[in-house]
Design an enzyme around this catalytic site. Structure first.
Site, PDB file in Angstrom:
ATOM      1  N   HIS A   1       0.802  -1.238   0.000  1.00 47.19           N
ATOM      2  CA  HIS A   1       0.000   0.000   0.000  1.00 47.19           C
ATOM      3  C   HIS A   1       0.838   1.293   0.000  1.00 47.19           C
ATOM      4  O   HIS A   1       0.811   2.086   0.918  1.00 47.19           O
ATOM      5  CB  HIS A   1      -1.134   0.048   1.020  1.00 47.19           C
ATOM      6  CG  HIS A   1      -0.892  -0.543   2.372  1.00 47.19           C
ATOM      7  ND1 HIS A   1      -0.012  -0.024   3.257  1.00 47.19           N
ATOM      8  CD2 HIS A   1      -1.470  -1.588   3.001  1.00 47.19           C
ATOM      9  CE1 HIS A   1      -0.048  -0.719   4.360  1.00 47.19           C
ATOM     10  NE2 HIS A   1      -0.903  -1.672   4.241  1.00 47.19           N
TER      11      HIS A   1
ATOM     12  N   HIS B   1      -2.870  -9.074  15.513  1.00 45.13           N
ATOM     13  CA  HIS B   1      -3.189  -7.875  14.724  1.00 45.13           C
ATOM     14  C   HIS B   1      -4.185  -8.242  13.632  1.00 45.13           C
ATOM     15  O   HIS B   1      -3.993  -9.238  12.921  1.00 45.13           O
ATOM     16  CB  HIS B   1      -1.871  -7.360  14.125  1.00 45.13           C
ATOM     17  CG  HIS B   1      -1.959  -6.115  13.332  1.00 45.13           C
ATOM     18  ND1 HIS B   1      -2.977  -5.204  13.436  1.00 45.13           N
ATOM     19  CD2 HIS B   1      -1.117  -5.620  12.372  1.00 45.13           C
ATOM     20  CE1 HIS B   1      -2.764  -4.210  12.594  1.00 45.13           C
ATOM     21  NE2 HIS B   1      -1.649  -4.448  11.932  1.00 45.13           N
TER      22      HIS B   1
ATOM     23  N   TYR C   1      11.206   0.330   7.399  1.00 43.44           N
ATOM     24  CA  TYR C   1       9.941  -0.123   7.975  1.00 43.44           C
ATOM     25  C   TYR C   1       9.523   0.804   9.121  1.00 43.44           C
ATOM     26  O   TYR C   1       8.371   1.233   9.209  1.00 43.44           O
ATOM     27  CB  TYR C   1      10.105  -1.561   8.482  1.00 43.44           C
ATOM     28  CG  TYR C   1       8.812  -2.222   8.865  1.00 43.44           C
ATOM     29  CD1 TYR C   1       8.117  -3.010   7.945  1.00 43.44           C
ATOM     30  CD2 TYR C   1       8.268  -2.057  10.124  1.00 43.44           C
ATOM     31  CE1 TYR C   1       6.919  -3.603   8.290  1.00 43.44           C
ATOM     32  CE2 TYR C   1       7.080  -2.644  10.471  1.00 43.44           C
ATOM     33  CZ  TYR C   1       6.399  -3.426   9.551  1.00 43.44           C
ATOM     34  OH  TYR C   1       5.207  -4.005   9.897  1.00 43.44           O
TER      35      TYR C   1
ATOM     36  N   ASP D   1       4.005  -6.569  13.947  1.00 40.71           N
ATOM     37  CA  ASP D   1       4.609  -5.576  13.044  1.00 40.71           C
ATOM     38  C   ASP D   1       5.882  -4.947  13.626  1.00 40.71           C
ATOM     39  O   ASP D   1       6.793  -4.574  12.871  1.00 40.71           O
ATOM     40  CB  ASP D   1       3.608  -4.454  12.742  1.00 40.71           C
ATOM     41  CG  ASP D   1       2.655  -4.817  11.609  1.00 40.71           C
ATOM     42  OD1 ASP D   1       3.010  -5.664  10.776  1.00 40.71           O
ATOM     43  OD2 ASP D   1       1.555  -4.249  11.564  1.00 40.71           O
TER      44      ASP D   1
ATOM     45  N   HIS E   1       7.116  -9.852  10.097  1.00 37.96           N
ATOM     46  CA  HIS E   1       7.711  -9.563   8.781  1.00 37.96           C
ATOM     47  C   HIS E   1       9.231  -9.654   8.914  1.00 37.96           C
ATOM     48  O   HIS E   1       9.810  -9.113   9.869  1.00 37.96           O
ATOM     49  CB  HIS E   1       7.390  -8.140   8.318  1.00 37.96           C
ATOM     50  CG  HIS E   1       5.929  -7.868   8.076  1.00 37.96           C
ATOM     51  ND1 HIS E   1       5.218  -8.447   7.054  1.00 37.96           N
ATOM     52  CD2 HIS E   1       5.059  -7.059   8.722  1.00 37.96           C
ATOM     53  CE1 HIS E   1       3.968  -8.004   7.084  1.00 37.96           C
ATOM     54  NE2 HIS E   1       3.837  -7.161   8.084  1.00 37.96           N
TER      55      HIS E   1
ATOM     56  N   ASP F   1      -2.649  -8.777   6.265  1.00 36.30           N
ATOM     57  CA  ASP F   1      -1.401  -9.495   5.978  1.00 36.30           C
ATOM     58  C   ASP F   1      -1.100 -10.510   7.081  1.00 36.30           C
ATOM     59  O   ASP F   1      -0.276 -11.406   6.900  1.00 36.30           O
ATOM     60  CB  ASP F   1      -0.211  -8.543   5.750  1.00 36.30           C
ATOM     61  CG  ASP F   1      -0.080  -7.471   6.795  1.00 36.30           C
ATOM     62  OD1 ASP F   1      -1.081  -7.107   7.433  1.00 36.30           O
ATOM     63  OD2 ASP F   1       1.053  -6.975   6.989  1.00 36.30           O
TER      64      ASP F   1
ATOM     65  N   GLU G   1      -4.925  -6.623  10.805  1.00 30.52           N
ATOM     66  CA  GLU G   1      -4.625  -6.282   9.407  1.00 30.52           C
ATOM     67  C   GLU G   1      -4.425  -7.557   8.587  1.00 30.52           C
ATOM     68  O   GLU G   1      -3.831  -8.549   9.060  1.00 30.52           O
ATOM     69  CB  GLU G   1      -3.403  -5.351   9.310  1.00 30.52           C
ATOM     70  CG  GLU G   1      -3.331  -4.716   7.942  1.00 30.52           C
ATOM     71  CD  GLU G   1      -2.382  -3.516   7.846  1.00 30.52           C
ATOM     72  OE1 GLU G   1      -1.630  -3.238   8.798  1.00 30.52           O
ATOM     73  OE2 GLU G   1      -2.401  -2.859   6.779  1.00 30.52           O
TER      74      GLU G   1
ATOM     75  N   HIS H   1       0.329  -0.648  14.911  1.00 28.84           N
ATOM     76  CA  HIS H   1      -0.105   0.643  14.424  1.00 28.84           C
ATOM     77  C   HIS H   1      -1.603   0.707  14.140  1.00 28.84           C
ATOM     78  O   HIS H   1      -2.078   1.642  13.467  1.00 28.84           O
ATOM     79  CB  HIS H   1       0.678   1.019  13.150  1.00 28.84           C
ATOM     80  CG  HIS H   1       0.441   0.074  12.028  1.00 28.84           C
ATOM     81  ND1 HIS H   1      -0.140   0.431  10.843  1.00 28.84           N
ATOM     82  CD2 HIS H   1       0.661  -1.249  11.936  1.00 28.84           C
ATOM     83  CE1 HIS H   1      -0.253  -0.616  10.061  1.00 28.84           C
ATOM     84  NE2 HIS H   1       0.233  -1.644  10.709  1.00 28.84           N
TER      85      HIS H   1
END
Ligand code: FEO
Length: 387
Positions: free
Chosen positions: A24, A78, A191, A163, A222, A82, A80, A144
Site C-alpha cells: 500500500h 493484529h 519499515y 509488526d 515480517h 497481511d 490487518e 499501528h
C-alpha cells in the site's frame, strides 16, 4: 514446503512473498514475508497467520509438523489482513480452535472482517497456559492499529512482536545472523520510518516495556528473526522513537527546467560547506517511501518546487502529504523554488511544512526564471547562516 524450527518445539510456518514490490504505497524492493509461528506443547498454538493468497503455503508448512486440525489456539496479534488473511482457511481446517485477540478492538476488527467466531478476548497482561509454556499478551494500541498486541513467552524468552521490529525483506534465511546485517537494518529502518514513526510516542513507551522483558529472541511477523542482534534492534528503536536529529539536511525537490534543481544543488553545497551531512532527492527519481527514511537522520528539511498552474508540482504535493501523515515533527524546515510568474508554490509548501509541525527556519527562497550567480551566492549565504 516445510516448517523451520526456531527453538525446540517452536516453528516458523510463514510465507515468502518474493515478488511484492508495493505494500500500500511503500516500495518493497526486497519483497516481504508474512511470519506465523507454531508452538507444540500440551496445547498447540499458532501465532498469527499470513496474507490470504498464501493460506495454502501456511497450511502446508504446519502439516509438515502436525495435522493442522490439532491447533487449539490461534493468536491474532493484529487484525490487518497481511496477518489475519488466512483465518478463514484455518477456521475451516480447525473449526474448534479458539481465536485469541485483544479486547475490544481485536474482536471488533476480526468480526468485521470474518464474521462471528469463538473469539477469546484478552486484556493487557492476560496469560494463557499451553502446558510447559505460557503466553502473556501485551497490548500495544496504535502500533499501528487500535487492536495491536504482542505475545510474550516467558519460559522461552521469545517475543512475538507482530509488526514491531519487522522488515519488508524476503530471504530464504530466517535469522538476523544468517542474513546480511546491513540489509536487515536498512529494511528495519525503512519499515520504522514508513510504518511506526507516526506513532513515535506510543512506540517509545512500548520499547521500554519490551526492553524490561529482556527477550532472547524477537520474532516479528515480517522479515528475519532477531536473536544475535536483539540489543541492536532495541537500541535502534529507542533511538528512532525518542531522539531528534542534531544535524543533517534533507533536500527534496522536483524541477521543470532545472532552475529549482540548481537551487537544490546550491542548498546542498551550502549545507556541505557548513559541515552538515546532506541527503538530496529528486522526486522524479526516488520514491517517497525511500526518501522519508532520511527524516530519521536530518535536522533540516528543505522542499522545493516550481509553480505549475498556480500550484506546486503534484509530485511535491504527494511527498508533503505522505510526510505529514508520518508526523516526524521537531525539524527545521524551509521551502524554495524558481517561478516564471505567480510563484504560489513556495507559500503552499511552507504552509504544508508548518502543518507537519516543523519550525520554519528560513523565509522561502524564491527566484524568478533562471537563478543568477549572484542570487545563488546570496541563497548559499542564507543557508550558511542557519543556526
Ligand atoms: Fe503487517 Fe499492520 O500489518
Amino acid at each position: 514446503m516445510n516448517a523451520i524450527q526456531i527453538k525446540d518445539g517452536i516453528y516458523w510456518v510463514g510465507a515468502l512473498d518474493w515478488h511484492l514490490r508495493n505494500f500500500h504505497g511503500y516500495t518493497t524492493n526486497r519483497g516481504a514475508t508474512y511470519n506465523a509461528y507454531l508452538i507444540i506443547d500440551e496445547k498447540v498454538a499458532l501465532i498469527d497467520t499470513v496474507k490470504a493468497p498464501f493460506s495454502r503455503e501456511l497450511l502446508e508448512r504446519i502439516s509438515s509438523i502436525i495435522d493442522p486440525s490439532r491447533i487449539d489456539y490461534i493468536i491474532s496479534n493484529h487484525v490487518e489482513m497481511d496477518h489475519s488473511g488466512a483465518l478463514p482457511a484455518l477456521m475451516e481446517t480447525c473449526p474448534n480452535a479458539t481465536v485469541v485477540t485483544s479486547a475490544p478492538s481485536g474482536v471488533k476488527g476480526l468480526t468485521a472482517h470474518y464474521g462471528p467466531h469463538n473469539y477469546m478476548a484478552v486484556k493487557n497482561n492476560d496469560t494463557l497456559s499451553l502446558g510447559k509454556r505460557s503466553l502473556s499478551f501485551v497490548t500495544t494500541p496504535m502500533l499501528h492499529w487500535p487492536d495491536n498486541m504482542v505475545t510474550w513467552c516467558p519460559e522461552e524468552k521469545i517475543l512475538f512482536s507482530n509488526d514491531a521490529f519487522g522488515q519488508h525483506y524476503c530471504t530464504n534465511t530466517r535469522f538476523d545472523d544468517d542474513s546480511d546485517f546491513c540489509e536487515t537494518m536498512q529494511e528495519a529502518k525503512k519499515y520504522y520510518a514508513n510504518i511506526i514513526m507516526c506513532y513515535g510516542k506510543q512506540a517509545a513507551g512500548a520499547w521500554k516495556i519490551v526492553k524490561e522483558m529482556e527477550p532472547e529472541m524477537i520474532a516479528p511477523s515480517h522479515g528475519v528473526i532477531w536473536r544475535s542482534h536483539v540489543a541492536d534492534i532495541l537500541n535502534a528503536y529507542e533511538h528512532w522513537s525518542s531522539s531528534v536529529p542534531e544535524a543533517g539536511a534533507l533536500i527534496v525537490f522536483d524541477s521543470m527546467w532545472h532552475s529549482t534543481e540548481t537551487m537544490a544543488q546550491t542548498i546542498a553545497e551550502a549545507f556541505t560547506e557548513k559541515g552538515e551531512p546532506v541527503k538530496l532527492f529528486d522526486l522524479k527519481q526516488t520514491h517517497i517511501s525511500d526518501i522519508v527514511v532520511s527524516l530519521l537522520d536530518c535536522k533540516y528539511v528543505a522542499v522545493g518546487s516550481p509553480t505549475l498552474n498556480n500550484n506546486m508540482l503534484p509530485t511535491v504535493a504527494a511527498f508533503l502529504c505522505y510526510m505529514k501523515g508520518l508526523s516526524p515533527k521537531n525539524r527545521q524546515a524551509f521551502s524554495f523554488g524558481s517561478y516564471g510568474w505567480g510563484g504560489q508554490a513556495n507559500g503552499q509548501i511552507e504552509e504544508e511544512l508548518k502543518k507537519c509541525g516543523f519550525d520554519i527556519c528560513l523565509e522561502t527562497l524564491k527566484i524568478q526564471y533562471i537563478p543568477s550567480e549572484e542570487q545563488l551566492k546570496e541563497l548559499s549565504e542564507k543557508i550558511k547562516s542557519l543556526k
